[in-house]
Design an enzyme around this catalytic site. Structure first.
Site, short mmCIF file in Angstrom:
data_model
loop_
_atom_site.label_atom_id
_atom_site.label_comp_id
_atom_site.label_asym_id
_atom_site.label_seq_id
_atom_site.Cartn_x
_atom_site.Cartn_y
_atom_site.Cartn_z
CB CYS A 147 2.53 3.39 -0.09
SG CYS A 147 2.30 1.89 -1.07
CG HIS A 182 1.85 6.63 -2.48
ND1 HIS A 182 2.93 6.02 -3.10
CD2 HIS A 182 0.87 5.68 -2.41
CE1 HIS A 182 2.61 4.78 -3.40
NE2 HIS A 182 1.38 4.54 -2.99
CG ASN A 212 1.91 2.25 -5.87
OD1 ASN A 212 2.91 2.44 -5.20
ND2 ASN A 212 0.71 2.11 -5.32
#
Length: 333
Positions: free
Chosen positions: A122, A258, A289
């Protein structure tokens, strides 16, 4: 030692254009809950997620990356022939060869561009942005495409109550090109190996070779451990990035972390004491996500919706498996 016959004037890097691709299939919390013991209200309360997108069979990582890249190039007023390098960040690409970046370049028509993948989960997009900035500033490249593209639905167990509802699919891209003034500040990055396996793939794909009956090696996550780490570290890394850029929270127009969890985003914004004037990206509500794609997806959303003006000062922060992290301040394209 190799030297230039004539010293070149200093060159910097900046973001020139942004683009995104979201798969057409919208997956609600209710659909996720058909396979796990949960409900939509619990998922939204724990994560802030209401829906996410899942890619279909034709929406491969290189294809989605190319669609996002096309929009980013159009936004920048460039064509695929102007691309010097493609950097593609992904944690869900299941092919070893050719690299996803090379396949993206082929799909895009960037025939002679350099192309390579980055695996930083990520944090991958922010890592890629740091590399791209260095390549442009050092004159090794003119225009670099940084792409985050994910099919998290391929690596997440739909029956795992701790991860099934979190992740989504999609792609986002940013074009980085030359500038006379700094448009991307120094990146603060690293990896906290004390939490190396907090987000991991415990089994290997090699297990399937040894035993074809082995279970698919899904992604696993120690949710509470990751949450506690992020609550304590994200704001601290962001403060270091602000210092590296020589700015304060009062100078910011937006904070784009993020999109891991709404509670983590809110905690980081509170810990940094962001003023009300700073737009905080919370696209996790509709995207879930999307790992390495979450930051460019959020940036494109804020710009296209008018919530962020072109040329605004933005703080980005990526963090994920490793536990890797990276943050930088940049001027929005």
């Amino acid at each position: 030692m190799v030297t230039n016959a004539r010293a070149a004037s200093p060159r910097f890097a900046r973001a020139l254009g942004v683009g995104s691709h979201r798969p057409g299939r919208i997956v609600s919390n209710e659909e996720i809950c058909r396979l796990i013991d949960s409900d939509s209200a619990w998922i939204e309360a724990r994560s802030g997620i209401v829906r996410r997108r899942f890619a279909d069979a034709g929406e491969t990582i290189p294809v989605m990356a190319a669609r996002a890249a096309e929009k980013a190039l159009s936004s920048a007023g460039l064509t695929p022939s102007d691309v010097s390098c493609v950097i593609l960040a992904s944690m869900s690409y299941l092919h070893q060869a050719p690299p996803a970046a090379a396949a993206c370049a082929a799909e895009l028509g960037a025939k002679d561009a350099a192309a390579f993948d980055i695996g930083a989960a990520c944090a991958g997009f922010s890592h890629g942005l740091a590399v791209a900035s260095g390549l442009v500033a050092s004159r090794q490249c003119e225009n670099v495409l940084v792409v985050g593209a994910e099919r998290m639905s391929d690596i997440v167990d739909p029956r795992d109550r701790s991860t099934a509802f979190i992740f989504g699919d999609g792609a986002g891209a940013l074009v980085v090109g030359p500038a006379d003034e700094p448009g991307i500040a120094r990146t603060v990055w690293g990896v906290d190996t004390e939490h190396l396996r907090a987000i991991s793939q415990p089994a290997s794909f090699a297990d399937l070779k040894l035993d074809p009956q082995s279970a698919w090696p899904h992604l696993r996550m120690e949710g509470p451990e990751v949450f506690r780490w992020a609550i304590g570290r994200v704001a601290e890394v962001c403060e270091r990035a602000l210092n590296a850029a020589g700015v304060t929270v009062e100078d910011l127009d937006a904070f784009i972390p993020h999109q891991a969890n709404m509670r983590i985003i809110d905690a980081a914004a509170k810990a940094m004491r962001l003023p009300p004037s700073v737009e905080v990206a919370r696209t996790i509500r509709d995207d879930g996500n999307v790992s390495a794609a979450s930051i460019p997806l959020a940036l494109d959303t804020l710009l296209s919706s008018g919530r962020l003006a072109h040329g605004s000062l933005v703080l980005t922060a990526g963090f994920g498996s490793g536990l890797s992290y990276s943050a930088q301040v940049l001027t929005a394209p």
